[in-house]
Write a protein that holds these residues in place. Sequence first.
Motif, PDB file in Angstrom:
ATOM      1  N   LYS A  67       1.792  -0.514 -14.260  1.00  0.00           N
ATOM      2  CA  LYS A  67       1.104  -0.973 -12.943  1.00  0.00           C
ATOM      3  C   LYS A  67       0.737   0.369 -12.253  1.00  0.00           C
ATOM      4  O   LYS A  67      -0.378   0.446 -11.914  1.00  0.00           O
ATOM      5  CB  LYS A  67       1.444  -2.068 -12.403  1.00  0.00           C
ATOM      6  N   ILE A  68       1.767   1.150 -11.962  1.00  0.00           N
ATOM      7  CA  ILE A  68       1.500   2.093 -11.026  1.00  0.00           C
ATOM      8  C   ILE A  68       0.557   3.302 -11.538  1.00  0.00           C
ATOM      9  O   ILE A  68      -0.110   3.582 -10.794  1.00  0.00           O
ATOM     10  CB  ILE A  68       2.704   2.733 -10.402  1.00  0.00           C
ATOM     11  N   GLU A  69       1.019   3.782 -12.654  1.00  0.00           N
ATOM     12  CA  GLU A  69       0.071   4.790 -13.344  1.00  0.00           C
ATOM     13  C   GLU A  69      -1.067   4.267 -13.648  1.00  0.00           C
ATOM     14  O   GLU A  69      -2.340   5.208 -13.528  1.00  0.00           O
ATOM     15  CB  GLU A  69       0.908   5.315 -14.753  1.00  0.00           C
ATOM     16  N   GLN A  70      -1.670   3.036 -13.860  1.00  0.00           N
ATOM     17  CA  GLN A  70      -2.963   2.522 -14.137  1.00  0.00           C
ATOM     18  C   GLN A  70      -3.567   2.503 -12.880  1.00  0.00           C
ATOM     19  O   GLN A  70      -4.679   3.001 -12.972  1.00  0.00           O
ATOM     20  CB  GLN A  70      -3.042   1.160 -14.510  1.00  0.00           C
ATOM     21  N   ALA A  71      -3.143   2.375 -11.888  1.00  0.00           N
ATOM     22  CA  ALA A  71      -4.086   2.376 -10.496  1.00  0.00           C
ATOM     23  C   ALA A  71      -3.936   3.517  -9.918  1.00  0.00           C
ATOM     24  O   ALA A  71      -4.544   3.826  -8.785  1.00  0.00           O
ATOM     25  CB  ALA A  71      -3.173   1.249  -9.629  1.00  0.00           C
ATOM     26  N   MET A  72      -3.252   4.560 -10.213  1.00  0.00           N
ATOM     27  CA  MET A  72      -2.893   5.839  -9.682  1.00  0.00           C
ATOM     28  C   MET A  72      -4.483   6.875  -9.828  1.00  0.00           C
ATOM     29  O   MET A  72      -4.933   6.689 -11.052  1.00  0.00           O
ATOM     30  CB  MET A  72      -1.723   6.701 -10.336  1.00  0.00           C
ATOM     31  N   LEU A 115       0.859  -1.354   0.010  1.00  0.00           N
ATOM     32  CA  LEU A 115      -0.125  -0.086   0.017  1.00  0.00           C
ATOM     33  C   LEU A 115       0.868   1.349   0.174  1.00  0.00           C
ATOM     34  O   LEU A 115       1.645   1.478   0.940  1.00  0.00           O
ATOM     35  CB  LEU A 115      -0.954  -0.038   1.133  1.00  0.00           C
ATOM     36  N   LEU A 116       0.681   2.173  -0.947  1.00  0.00           N
ATOM     37  CA  LEU A 116       1.569   3.630  -0.816  1.00  0.00           C
ATOM     38  C   LEU A 116       0.595   4.690  -0.813  1.00  0.00           C
ATOM     39  O   LEU A 116      -0.747   4.449  -1.376  1.00  0.00           O
ATOM     40  CB  LEU A 116       2.003   3.420  -2.564  1.00  0.00           C
ATOM     41  N   ASP A 117       0.961   5.794   0.279  1.00  0.00           N
ATOM     42  CA  ASP A 117       0.147   6.890   0.034  1.00  0.00           C
ATOM     43  C   ASP A 117       0.456   7.450  -1.215  1.00  0.00           C
ATOM     44  O   ASP A 117       1.184   7.259  -2.156  1.00  0.00           O
ATOM     45  CB  ASP A 117       0.322   7.401   1.539  1.00  0.00           C
ATOM     46  N   ASP A 118      -0.194   8.867  -1.265  1.00  0.00           N
ATOM     47  CA  ASP A 118       0.063   9.822  -2.385  1.00  0.00           C
ATOM     48  C   ASP A 118       1.535  10.122  -2.693  1.00  0.00           C
ATOM     49  O   ASP A 118       1.868   9.807  -3.751  1.00  0.00           O
ATOM     50  CB  ASP A 118      -0.855  10.834  -2.186  1.00  0.00           C
ATOM     51  N   ALA A 156       3.419   7.114  -3.868  1.00  0.00           N
ATOM     52  CA  ALA A 156       3.382   6.600  -5.178  1.00  0.00           C
ATOM     53  C   ALA A 156       3.723   7.435  -6.296  1.00  0.00           C
ATOM     54  O   ALA A 156       4.280   7.074  -7.269  1.00  0.00           O
ATOM     55  CB  ALA A 156       1.521   6.456  -5.432  1.00  0.00           C
ATOM     56  N   LEU A 157       3.743   8.956  -6.127  1.00  0.00           N
ATOM     57  CA  LEU A 157       4.418   9.815  -6.980  1.00  0.00           C
ATOM     58  C   LEU A 157       5.929   9.546  -6.966  1.00  0.00           C
ATOM     59  O   LEU A 157       6.375   9.628  -8.052  1.00  0.00           O
ATOM     60  CB  LEU A 157       4.013  11.062  -6.450  1.00  0.00           C
ATOM     61  N   ARG A 182      -2.455  12.752 -11.108  1.00  0.00           N
ATOM     62  CA  ARG A 182      -1.737  12.746 -12.302  1.00  0.00           C
ATOM     63  C   ARG A 182      -1.366  14.313 -12.622  1.00  0.00           C
ATOM     64  O   ARG A 182      -0.181  14.610 -13.129  1.00  0.00           O
ATOM     65  CB  ARG A 182      -2.768  12.422 -13.562  1.00  0.00           C
ATOM     66  N   PRO A 183      -2.117  15.416 -12.475  1.00  0.00           N
ATOM     67  CA  PRO A 183      -1.433  16.550 -12.468  1.00  0.00           C
ATOM     68  C   PRO A 183      -0.156  16.798 -11.759  1.00  0.00           C
ATOM     69  O   PRO A 183       0.803  17.539 -12.048  1.00  0.00           O
ATOM     70  CB  PRO A 183      -2.602  17.675 -11.933  1.00  0.00           C
ATOM     71  N   ARG A 184      -0.171  16.216 -10.604  1.00  0.00           N
ATOM     72  CA  ARG A 184       1.157  16.462  -9.608  1.00  0.00           C
ATOM     73  C   ARG A 184       2.464  15.706 -10.231  1.00  0.00           C
ATOM     74  O   ARG A 184       3.418  16.316 -10.347  1.00  0.00           O
ATOM     75  CB  ARG A 184       0.938  15.804  -8.161  1.00  0.00           C
ATOM     76  N   LEU A 185       2.016  14.511 -10.860  1.00  0.00           N
ATOM     77  CA  LEU A 185       3.219  13.674 -11.439  1.00  0.00           C
ATOM     78  C   LEU A 185       3.499  14.484 -12.497  1.00  0.00           C
ATOM     79  O   LEU A 185       4.632  14.439 -12.883  1.00  0.00           O
ATOM     80  CB  LEU A 185       2.282  12.261 -11.886  1.00  0.00           C
ATOM     81  N   GLU A 186       2.622  14.875 -13.439  1.00  0.00           N
ATOM     82  CA  GLU A 186       3.036  15.789 -14.728  1.00  0.00           C
ATOM     83  C   GLU A 186       3.772  16.865 -14.199  1.00  0.00           C
ATOM     84  O   GLU A 186       4.772  17.218 -14.854  1.00  0.00           O
ATOM     85  CB  GLU A 186       1.974  16.225 -15.483  1.00  0.00           C
ATOM     86  N   ALA A 187       3.392  17.611 -13.055  1.00  0.00           N
ATOM     87  CA  ALA A 187       4.368  18.918 -12.866  1.00  0.00           C
ATOM     88  C   ALA A 187       5.701  18.211 -12.159  1.00  0.00           C
ATOM     89  O   ALA A 187       6.741  18.901 -12.572  1.00  0.00           O
ATOM     90  CB  ALA A 187       3.520  19.413 -11.729  1.00  0.00           C
TER      91      ALA A 187
END
Length: 345
Positions: A121-126, A87-90, A93-94, A131-136
Amino acid sequence: MRTEPARNGCYAFLMLTASARLLSLLSLLQSRPHWGGGMLAERMGIHPRTLRRDIDRLRQLGYPIHASTGVAGGYAFRPGRALPPLLLDDDEALAAAIALRTAVTGTISGIEQTAITALVKIEQAMPPRLRPRLEALRSAILPTDQIGPLVDAGRLTALAAACRDQLQLAFEYIDRTGQPSSRQVEPQGVVHTDRRWYLVAWDPARVDWRTFRIDRITSTPVVGAHFAPRAGPGDGDLRQWVARSLSLGQYPDEARIILHAPLAALRQRIPASAGVLEGVDDQRCLLRCGANPTGSVIYWLLAMDLEFEVLGPPALIDRLRAAGERVARSLTPGVADAVPTPADA
């Protein structure tokens, strides 16, 4: 007549509640090395007996949870024989997604192939909110200089997901001669070799397998309908098949060269994408590769600093002979004496 649906609804609610409680318990166990039994039950808001039952359920699911007794007794999450779901928190995961994207683009050598499957696998379940934070974060991280073309990790994950889900892809492509074309393919896999990424796909228009350099895909790939799976090319080892295609399939002529060195030693020096090596005896091996008309084969033969015999093709023999004559002329007696030294200048 109404009691049975009510009973079923109550049972389903209890099952959902128990599942949510197990996930919360698992998250707490992974957050610190040791929990006292009473403290953990209090944190969960459940009876210690219920806590013991939940611990047993997690063990049945494969989670290695160690229990100790006594004054300092409690529970601890320990390494096991296999990796269970985590289990990963936000923020975790980022961080994992950014690290995997860095590995996928080749900054960390040797794990690109595995990193892309984990990233999918990670991005599909995110959750969408992340997603905006990941792209930033991705846009704020500048890659270091590297050898070979840079490929966007987002495109790689999209292509890998289409391969996994067996979805057709349509895209614009430019081949090595600069010729553009529109392709619609059935993707089989994404391969990293020789510092480049390749898409292996079945091309229905050409009724054959094709290899596409991903940095030469000039448009955003469009995902289409599902397709029926088929056996992959070669023996199923896509990386080996791509390496063989690159070494033998790019040029019309095949160079055949005897190298005076053991096969095991040369496999450490010559990448699979450069040519196919076959043992001749304990001290020699045969190199088969595409006869590049620009003469790069000659360059690498001279740079390897070992004895060799060129079996063909004739054009390669002619170019090598011409190169040898040019080197010989540069070493003609008297030429070096005619060149002024720094002391004479």
